[in-house]
Design a protein around this motif. Structure first.
Motif, mmCIF file in Angstrom:
data_model
loop_
_atom_site.group_PDB
_atom_site.id
_atom_site.type_symbol
_atom_site.label_atom_id
_atom_site.label_comp_id
_atom_site.label_asym_id
_atom_site.label_seq_id
_atom_site.Cartn_x
_atom_site.Cartn_y
_atom_site.Cartn_z
ATOM 1 N N PRO A 164 0.823 -1.208 0.000
ATOM 2 C CA PRO A 164 0.000 0.000 0.000
ATOM 3 C C PRO A 164 0.862 1.265 0.000
ATOM 4 O O PRO A 164 2.033 1.220 0.369
ATOM 5 C CB PRO A 164 -0.786 -0.113 1.305
ATOM 6 C CG PRO A 164 0.016 -1.000 2.173
ATOM 7 C CD PRO A 164 0.764 -1.941 1.266
ATOM 8 N N CYS A 166 0.755 3.489 2.025
ATOM 9 C CA CYS A 166 1.136 3.771 3.415
ATOM 10 C C CYS A 166 2.601 3.480 3.715
ATOM 11 O O CYS A 166 3.246 4.213 4.443
ATOM 12 C CB CYS A 166 0.299 2.927 4.367
ATOM 13 S SG CYS A 166 -1.438 3.245 4.234
ATOM 14 N N MET A 167 3.120 2.394 3.169
ATOM 15 C CA MET A 167 4.512 2.044 3.480
ATOM 16 C C MET A 167 5.453 3.155 3.045
ATOM 17 O O MET A 167 6.338 3.582 3.781
ATOM 18 C CB MET A 167 4.896 0.734 2.786
ATOM 19 C CG MET A 167 4.610 -0.484 3.634
ATOM 20 S SD MET A 167 4.986 -2.010 2.766
ATOM 21 C CE MET A 167 6.614 -2.375 3.392
ATOM 22 N N CYS A 169 4.648 6.200 2.462
ATOM 23 C CA CYS A 169 4.299 7.389 3.241
ATOM 24 C C CYS A 169 5.094 7.398 4.547
ATOM 25 O O CYS A 169 5.577 8.435 4.994
ATOM 26 C CB CYS A 169 2.799 7.366 3.520
ATOM 27 S SG CYS A 169 2.089 8.944 3.971
ATOM 28 N N ARG A 170 5.258 6.229 5.162
ATOM 29 C CA ARG A 170 6.047 6.118 6.405
ATOM 30 C C ARG A 170 7.526 6.347 6.142
ATOM 31 O O ARG A 170 8.212 6.941 6.964
ATOM 32 C CB ARG A 170 5.897 4.744 7.045
ATOM 33 C CG ARG A 170 4.509 4.262 7.223
ATOM 34 C CD ARG A 170 3.776 5.040 8.260
ATOM 35 N NE ARG A 170 2.456 4.466 8.449
ATOM 36 C CZ ARG A 170 1.503 5.044 9.135
ATOM 37 N NH1 ARG A 170 1.710 6.200 9.705
ATOM 38 N NH2 ARG A 170 0.346 4.460 9.262
ATOM 39 N N TYR A 171 8.009 5.833 5.009
ATOM 40 C CA TYR A 171 9.435 6.047 4.723
ATOM 41 C C TYR A 171 9.731 7.543 4.653
ATOM 42 O O TYR A 171 10.823 7.979 4.993
ATOM 43 C CB TYR A 171 9.848 5.420 3.383
ATOM 44 C CG TYR A 171 9.647 3.929 3.283
ATOM 45 C CD1 TYR A 171 9.761 3.113 4.408
ATOM 46 C CD2 TYR A 171 9.360 3.320 2.065
ATOM 47 C CE1 TYR A 171 9.566 1.748 4.315
ATOM 48 C CE2 TYR A 171 9.173 1.960 1.969
ATOM 49 C CZ TYR A 171 9.277 1.179 3.092
ATOM 50 O OH TYR A 171 9.082 -0.172 2.995
ATOM 51 N N ASN A 172 8.738 8.308 4.186
ATOM 52 C CA ASN A 172 8.933 9.749 4.070
ATOM 53 C C ASN A 172 8.603 10.497 5.364
ATOM 54 O O ASN A 172 8.559 11.724 5.382
ATOM 55 C CB ASN A 172 8.078 10.298 2.917
ATOM 56 C CG ASN A 172 8.539 9.737 1.585
ATOM 57 O OD1 ASN A 172 9.651 9.256 1.463
ATOM 58 N ND2 ASN A 172 7.684 9.805 0.578
ATOM 59 N N GLU A 173 8.327 9.724 6.416
ATOM 60 C CA GLU A 173 8.096 10.293 7.757
ATOM 61 C C GLU A 173 6.971 11.330 7.775
ATOM 62 O O GLU A 173 7.114 12.409 8.354
ATOM 63 C CB GLU A 173 9.399 10.868 8.329
ATOM 64 C CG GLU A 173 10.525 9.841 8.381
ATOM 65 C CD GLU A 173 11.634 10.203 9.354
ATOM 66 O OE1 GLU A 173 11.931 11.392 9.477
ATOM 67 O OE2 GLU A 173 12.194 9.282 9.974
ATOM 68 N N ASN A 174 5.861 11.008 7.143
ATOM 69 C CA ASN A 174 4.714 11.915 7.135
ATOM 70 C C ASN A 174 3.834 11.687 8.355
ATOM 71 O O ASN A 174 3.937 10.668 9.027
ATOM 72 C CB ASN A 174 3.869 11.678 5.879
ATOM 73 C CG ASN A 174 4.651 11.955 4.620
ATOM 74 O OD1 ASN A 174 5.438 12.887 4.569
ATOM 75 N ND2 ASN A 174 4.459 11.129 3.602
ATOM 76 N N VAL A 175 2.943 12.639 8.567
ATOM 77 C CA VAL A 175 1.855 12.394 9.516
ATOM 78 C C VAL A 175 0.710 11.799 8.701
ATOM 79 O O VAL A 175 0.353 12.313 7.647
ATOM 80 C CB VAL A 175 1.383 13.697 10.187
ATOM 81 C CG1 VAL A 175 0.253 13.416 11.160
ATOM 82 C CG2 VAL A 175 2.534 14.370 10.913
ATOM 83 N N CYS A 176 0.161 10.695 9.213
ATOM 84 C CA CYS A 176 -0.889 9.971 8.497
ATOM 85 C C CYS A 176 -2.118 10.868 8.300
ATOM 86 O O CYS A 176 -2.558 11.541 9.223
ATOM 87 C CB CYS A 176 -1.245 8.735 9.312
ATOM 88 S SG CYS A 176 -2.654 7.826 8.707
#
Lengths: 259, 322
Positions: A164, A166-167, A169-176
């Motif tokens: 997804p 999301c993975m 998105c996390r690598y880029n250190e975003n706020v969900c």
């Protein structure tokens, strides 16, 4: 060994994904050293007829004559690749499937050019023919195009990662986006885009298409908890992926409050 | 050795470190605290609840070129640069100790990780307060006996600094305003989530419980938990040939046990095809399989899997329901 014959074709679309291919300035000549690009409307004047080893098709099927065209391309090709969100999931123009046809045409072409004959609903290629591989996104990531060609050239079967958004998105250190109490199609959508939208604080609107292993109810539940209206959710879903079995399923789940 | 050091002296110390260009420390960026390279120590955030994203990315990258090759040679991509990490919380230092067990096992060392580890100095900073999802106390990862070069305790007007290595001793010896001390640092952590060993033990009887199916119903398999877990290090390896097909690179990519194709094998079979099986696997790996193999929990109690779950799935709550 003879170079494989490759054709790049377009149906109803903006040609943006093909432009992305032309944007491969650093590697385009290397690619042309490995394939025989025999048909490419926006990049080549002389076109050759099939058969093709690989056909790469942008756009959705939106006109009667396009049904015949895609069937003919399929018949002439060993491998068929869908290029971009229109080809894989109907694209933006699939909104016509859910709206008043004449209203859409008027908005898109104006009164005087209402002659364009979009006489069938906008469908992804897979609605009419077998598609072997997808290059996803609106527009595509040009590196995905190179990657799939390379894999085919060395005789591998291209494989997708099925992760997804999301993975990434996390690598880029975003706020969900969900944790910001917003809407987002990230957890339901194929990654590979490096989460470019959420990383720029725009919710994912799903251009790379729904994941095979998605949990629709869980996604809808959170958006409803965040007070996103049914209409907003459906508009977001149909922006790029107005395909029957996805959109209609979501519509039904929302209608019955089943999430 | 233990010293008391004034806050001013610590600031001077960090000043010098940041001038070296190798200092990585917590920085507040909008609402988030992130670990970043520091040019000016004024950027450093000292008062923070553990960061949403850990320092894992400095040791195990989500995408890492392992080596480049051509017809005649292979060129390993080894990180030789010295790095100094200031302000890592004790739980995250524990996460490195867990990763060491996995990746530095004798005879099976991961050279890419090993070099990054070898060239990193760890100046840890004990927490002054707990976050809402912290449960380090339950796992004994709230303090450190090893794994650090220097360990700072904030005592209000000054720091107590423990040295944990020769390199740490060398750094301390350069400080002027310091005093050896026998004082124990204060231990202010309260109000944490609780998870008892007895409760963890119940996993041994719960493999076939229907709790996994029930609790995973709201999980997307988005992998927010594994991606942000500092001890999740599963990866995939991919070759990326150049277009001449005579050279290219081998790349390591982050993977997640929460994804269906993670357990896909040749022939198309998928071992953990159901979401609940994958959901359960993560918890069992952290609290049972790893314990059976290495004698301690893999989880370090940082609570990031809870903090980063868009569906608000709380592993501690689930374990306490067993």
């Amino acid at each position: 060994m003879a170079k494989p014959r490759v054709g790049i074709f377009d149906l109803t679309s903006c040609d943006g994904c093909q432009v992305e291919i032309l944007n491969l300035e650093d590697s385009l000549l290397d690619i042309l050293g490995k394939i025989d690009l025999v048909n490419f409307r926006i990049g080549k004047e002389v076109k050759e007829e099939g058969p093709y080893d690989v056909a790469i098709v942008e756009g959705s099927v939106s006109k009667t004559d396009e049904i015949e065209r895609i069937k003919k391309i399929r018949d002439q090709s060993k491998i068929l690749i869908a290029l971009g969100a229109c080809a894989t999931h109907g694209g933006v123009q699939a909104n016509i499937n859910f709206m008043d046809e004449n209203e859409v045409k008027k908005a898109a072409y104006g009164e005087e050019r209402l002659t364009e004959n979009y006489d069938v609903k906008s469908k992804p290629l897979s609605h009419y023919v077998d598609v072997d591989f997808n290059i996803r996104g609106c527009p595509i990531d040009k590196h995905d195009f190179v990657d799939i060609l390379k894999q085919l050239l060395i005789g591998k079967i291209p494989k997708e990662k099925h992760n997804p958004v999301c993975m990434e998105c996390r690598y880029n250190e975003n706020v969900c986006q969900f944790q910001k109490k917003g809407k987002c199609l990230g957890p339901l959508t194929h990654g590979g885009c490096n989460a470019v939208c959420p990383s720029n604080n725009i919710a994912c609107d799903g251009c790379r298409g729904p994941l095979e292993d998605l949990n629709l109810k869980a996604g809808l539940r959170i958006m409803k908890e965040n007070n996103v209206s049914d209409k907003d959710i459906l508009n977001m879903v149909r922006k790029f992926t107005g395909i029957d079995n996805y959109y209609e399923k979501i519509e039904e789940l929302l209608k019955n409050g089943n999430y | 050795m233990k010293y008391t050091v004034s806050k001013n002296e610590v600031k001077n110390f960090l000043d010098k470190l940041s001038a070296s260009g190798n200092l990585i420390a917590p920085v507040r960026e909008n609402s988030l605290v992130k670990f970043k390279k520091i040019a000016n120590p004024d950027e450093i955030e000292f008062d923070y609840i553990n960061s949403k994203y850990s320092i894992k990315k400095y040791f195990l990258l989500d995408k890492e070129v392992l080596f480049e090759y051509d017809k005649d040679s292979i060129k390993e991509n080894i990180e030789e640069k010295q790095r100094i990490f200031f302000g890592i919380r004790p739980c995250d230092v524990h996460s490195l100790l867990v990763m060491d067990k996995l990746l530095l096992e004798e005879g099976m060392e991961d050279i890419y990780y090993k070099n990054k580890r070898k060239n990193s100095l760890i100046f840890a900073l004990k927490c002054s307060k707990s976050g809402e999802n912290c449960f380090c106390r339950s796992l004994g990862t709230d303090d450190l006996k090893e794994g650090y070069d220097l360990l700072f305790y904030d005592e209000g007007n000054y720091y107590i600094v423990k040295t944990g290595s020769e390199k740490g001793d060398n750094f301390i010896s350069k400080l002027e305003e310091k005093q050896e001390t026998e004082d124990e640092p204060s231990d202010p952590l309260e109000n944490q989530k609780k998870l008892s060993q007895d409760q963890i033990e119940k996993l041994r009887e719960s493999f076939n419980s229907d709790i996994w199916k029930k609790e995973s119903a709201i999980c997307f398999s988005c992998a927010g938990c594994t991606t942000t877990c500092p001890t999740c290090g599963c990866f995939d390896v991919k070759d990326d040939p150049d277009l001449d097909f005579e050279s290219g690179k081998r790349i390591r990519l982050d993977a997640s046990c929460q994804l269906k194709n993670y357990t896909g094998v040749a022939g198309g079979h998928v071992f953990r095809d159901e979401r609940s099986k994958r959901f359960k696997h993560r918890i069992y790996h952290k609290f049972k399989y790893f314990v059976d193999q290495y004698g301690s929990e893999m989880c370090i109690g940082c609570g990031r899997c809870i903090t980063n779950c868009p569906a608000n799935i709380d592993m501690v709550k689930i374990l306490n329901k067993l």
